[in-house]
Design a protein around this motif. Structure first.
Motif, PDB file in Angstrom:
ATOM      1  N   HIS A 180      37.793  36.462  38.700  1.00 13.04           N
ATOM      2  CA  HIS A 180      38.283  36.352  37.448  1.00 13.04           C
ATOM      3  C   HIS A 180      39.483  37.130  36.863  1.00 13.04           C
ATOM      4  N   ARG A 181      39.882  38.349  37.300  1.00  7.73           N
ATOM      5  CA  ARG A 181      40.956  39.081  37.027  1.00  7.73           C
ATOM      6  C   ARG A 181      42.220  38.457  37.628  1.00  7.73           C
ATOM      7  N   ASP A 182      41.758  38.009  38.918  1.00  7.74           N
ATOM      8  CA  ASP A 182      43.274  37.587  39.545  1.00  7.74           C
ATOM      9  C   ASP A 182      43.265  36.084  39.199  1.00  7.74           C
ATOM     10  N   SER A 183      42.640  35.282  38.679  1.00  4.07           N
ATOM     11  CA  SER A 183      42.711  33.904  38.192  1.00  4.07           C
ATOM     12  C   SER A 183      43.094  33.965  36.693  1.00  4.07           C
ATOM     13  N   HIS A 184      42.984  35.198  35.980  1.00  3.98           N
ATOM     14  CA  HIS A 184      43.142  35.197  34.763  1.00  3.98           C
ATOM     15  C   HIS A 184      44.347  36.054  34.107  1.00  3.98           C
ATOM     16  N   ARG A 185      45.149  36.543  35.175  1.00  9.45           N
ATOM     17  CA  ARG A 185      46.083  37.523  34.875  1.00  9.45           C
ATOM     18  C   ARG A 185      47.378  36.905  34.326  1.00  9.45           C
ATOM     19  N   GLU A 186      48.122  37.484  33.532  1.00  8.29           N
ATOM     20  CA  GLU A 186      49.330  36.799  32.702  1.00  8.29           C
ATOM     21  C   GLU A 186      50.377  36.240  33.814  1.00  8.29           C
ATOM     22  N   ILE A 187      50.620  37.337  34.854  1.00 11.72           N
ATOM     23  CA  ILE A 187      51.712  37.276  35.595  1.00 11.72           C
ATOM     24  C   ILE A 187      51.144  36.876  37.270  1.00 11.72           C
ATOM     25  N   ALA A 188      51.924  35.727  37.696  1.00  8.27           N
ATOM     26  CA  ALA A 188      51.468  35.051  38.941  1.00  8.27           C
ATOM     27  C   ALA A 188      49.891  35.268  39.099  1.00  8.27           C
ATOM     28  N   PRO A 189      48.979  34.257  38.303  1.00 10.78           N
ATOM     29  CA  PRO A 189      47.742  34.352  38.492  1.00 10.78           C
ATOM     30  C   PRO A 189      47.520  33.496  39.704  1.00 10.78           C
ATOM     31  N   LEU A 190      46.361  33.758  40.298  1.00 13.18           N
ATOM     32  CA  LEU A 190      45.648  33.158  41.360  1.00 13.18           C
ATOM     33  C   LEU A 190      45.430  31.672  40.872  1.00 13.18           C
ATOM     34  N   LYS A 191      46.032  30.851  41.912  1.00 18.62           N
ATOM     35  CA  LYS A 191      45.715  29.353  41.407  1.00 18.62           C
ATOM     36  C   LYS A 191      46.097  28.401  42.702  1.00 18.62           C
ATOM     37  N   GLN A 192      45.930  27.440  42.805  1.00 16.39           N
ATOM     38  CA  GLN A 192      46.051  26.406  43.790  1.00 16.39           C
ATOM     39  C   GLN A 192      47.583  25.708  43.554  1.00 16.39           C
ATOM     40  N   ALA A 193      48.421  25.931  44.427  1.00 14.80           N
ATOM     41  CA  ALA A 193      49.797  25.250  44.203  1.00 14.80           C
ATOM     42  C   ALA A 193      49.429  23.615  44.189  1.00 14.80           C
ATOM     43  N   LYS A 194      50.252  22.886  43.553  1.00 10.30           N
ATOM     44  CA  LYS A 194      50.113  21.613  43.584  1.00 10.30           C
ATOM     45  C   LYS A 194      49.961  20.865  44.595  1.00 10.30           C
ATOM     46  N   ASP A 195      50.836  21.243  45.608  1.00 11.72           N
ATOM     47  CA  ASP A 195      51.192  20.603  47.005  1.00 11.72           C
ATOM     48  C   ASP A 195      50.424  21.276  48.155  1.00 11.72           C
ATOM     49  N   ALA A 196      49.373  22.128  47.601  1.00 14.73           N
ATOM     50  CA  ALA A 196      48.708  22.832  48.744  1.00 14.73           C
ATOM     51  C   ALA A 196      47.556  22.089  49.154  1.00 14.73           C
ATOM     52  N   VAL A 197      46.961  22.451  50.442  1.00 15.11           N
ATOM     53  CA  VAL A 197      45.674  21.883  50.886  1.00 15.11           C
ATOM     54  C   VAL A 197      44.608  22.782  50.820  1.00 15.11           C
ATOM     55  N   LEU A 198      43.570  22.205  49.700  1.00 16.53           N
ATOM     56  CA  LEU A 198      42.540  22.928  49.610  1.00 16.53           C
ATOM     57  C   LEU A 198      41.450  23.047  50.917  1.00 16.53           C
ATOM     58  N   LEU A 199      40.990  24.143  51.449  1.00 21.46           N
ATOM     59  CA  LEU A 199      40.368  24.359  52.593  1.00 21.46           C
ATOM     60  C   LEU A 199      39.280  25.329  52.293  1.00 21.46           C
ATOM     61  N   ASP A 200      37.851  24.795  52.158  1.00 27.27           N
ATOM     62  CA  ASP A 200      36.907  25.648  51.905  1.00 27.27           C
ATOM     63  C   ASP A 200      36.324  26.014  53.344  1.00 27.27           C
ATOM     64  N   SER A 201      36.118  27.394  53.444  1.00 23.72           N
ATOM     65  CA  SER A 201      35.760  27.522  54.908  1.00 23.72           C
ATOM     66  C   SER A 201      34.334  28.165  55.119  1.00 23.72           C
ATOM     67  N   SER A 202      33.493  27.730  53.737  1.00 25.42           N
ATOM     68  CA  SER A 202      32.117  28.302  53.678  1.00 25.42           C
ATOM     69  C   SER A 202      31.343  27.821  54.785  1.00 25.42           C
ATOM     70  N   ASP A 203      31.440  26.421  55.302  1.00 26.58           N
ATOM     71  CA  ASP A 203      30.759  25.903  56.409  1.00 26.58           C
ATOM     72  C   ASP A 203      31.385  25.503  57.719  1.00 26.58           C
ATOM     73  N   LEU A 204      32.544  26.348  57.752  1.00 22.91           N
ATOM     74  CA  LEU A 204      33.586  26.193  59.102  1.00 22.91           C
ATOM     75  C   LEU A 204      33.793  27.433  59.736  1.00 22.91           C
ATOM     76  N   THR A 205      33.655  27.299  61.036  1.00 18.12           N
ATOM     77  CA  THR A 205      33.856  28.347  62.168  1.00 18.12           C
ATOM     78  C   THR A 205      35.478  28.641  61.912  1.00 18.12           C
ATOM     79  N   ILE A 206      35.684  30.035  62.192  1.00 19.09           N
ATOM     80  CA  ILE A 206      37.029  30.475  62.158  1.00 19.09           C
ATOM     81  C   ILE A 206      38.011  29.554  62.885  1.00 19.09           C
TER      82      ILE A 206
END
Length: 223
Positions: A180-206
């Motif tokens: 919550h803190r990282d995604s809501h900070r005023e300066i450079a918040p955590l967010k996915q770049a528009k041209d970034a590939v979303l990769l969910d590793s929950s069910d993937l091996t390294i």
């Protein structure tokens, strides 16, 4: 100019582990930007700096010299010439780094360092805002994530392996708070770049995650 692979994502998503392996396979330099911020956090803790005192933080930043070094291919963080790598994964260091990384004076201290490295070498760089702020022109951008439960379990198992006490519920709460803190900070918040590939590793091996990222580089036409 070096080739740049940016890997962003929340705490505990496995960014550092994945980025190191991708860099190794591609013979790139791995840059753990989170470690740079943790290095400054160590400095603030050593100096007893109040994180709400901007004047003190500014003076502390002026006194701090954060450098990268490599020992047997493994990144080391030097604070004013002292190797502080062993201190970086302490919970209090990580939590402080997350809070102060939202401050302009701290970001300005490290932004130019990160960009200079990426200009000179082929890099895999991971953090919270690499694709959005630090390296907006990166050839490949990945937003690596995993469920809170998965990230907490991974952290819990890591601490147990290291012989440390761990509370899974507390780890989950800490991760949710940091997200919550990282995604809501005023300066450079955590967010996915528009041209970034979303990769969910929950069910993937390294290895599967590493292969996916390398495939993205090949598809992007990277040399």
């Amino acid at each position: 100019m070096g080739y740049q692979i940016a890997i962003d994502g929340p705490a505990g998503a496995g960014k550092s582990t994945i980025a190191k392996l991708v860099a190794e396979k591609l013979d790139f330099v791995y840059v753990d930007t989170g470690a740079l911020y943790r290095g400054l956090a160590v400095h603030f803790l050593k100096e007893g700096i109040d994180e709400t005192d901007e004047t003190a933080l500014t003076k502390a930043c002026e006194k701090a010299r954060i450098d990268l070094a490599y020992e047997n291919g493994i990144q080391q963080i030097l604070l004013n010439g002292e190797n502080i790598t062993s201190l970086l994964r302490e919970e209090r260091v990580g939590n402080l780094a997350s809070r102060v990384s939202a401050l302009q004076v701290v970001r300005e201290k490290l932004l130019q360092t990160q960009r200079e490295i990426a200009q000179k070498k082929d890099v895999v760089m991971d953090g919270r805002d690499i694709g959005t702020c630090v390296l907006p022109e990166a050839g490949v951008k990945i937003f690596l994530t995993a469920s809170v439960e998965t990230r907490a379990q991974r952290r819990y198992e890591q601490l147990i392996r290291e012989g440390k006490q761990a509370d899974l519920k507390k780890i989950e709460a800490d991760i949710q708070e940091r997200d919550h803190r990282d995604s809501h900070r005023e300066i450079a918040p955590l967010k996915q770049a528009k041209d970034a590939v979303l990769l969910d590793s929950s069910d993937l091996t390294i290895p599967q995650v590493v292969e996916r990222i390398i495939r993205e580089k090949e598809n992007a036409g990277g040399n």
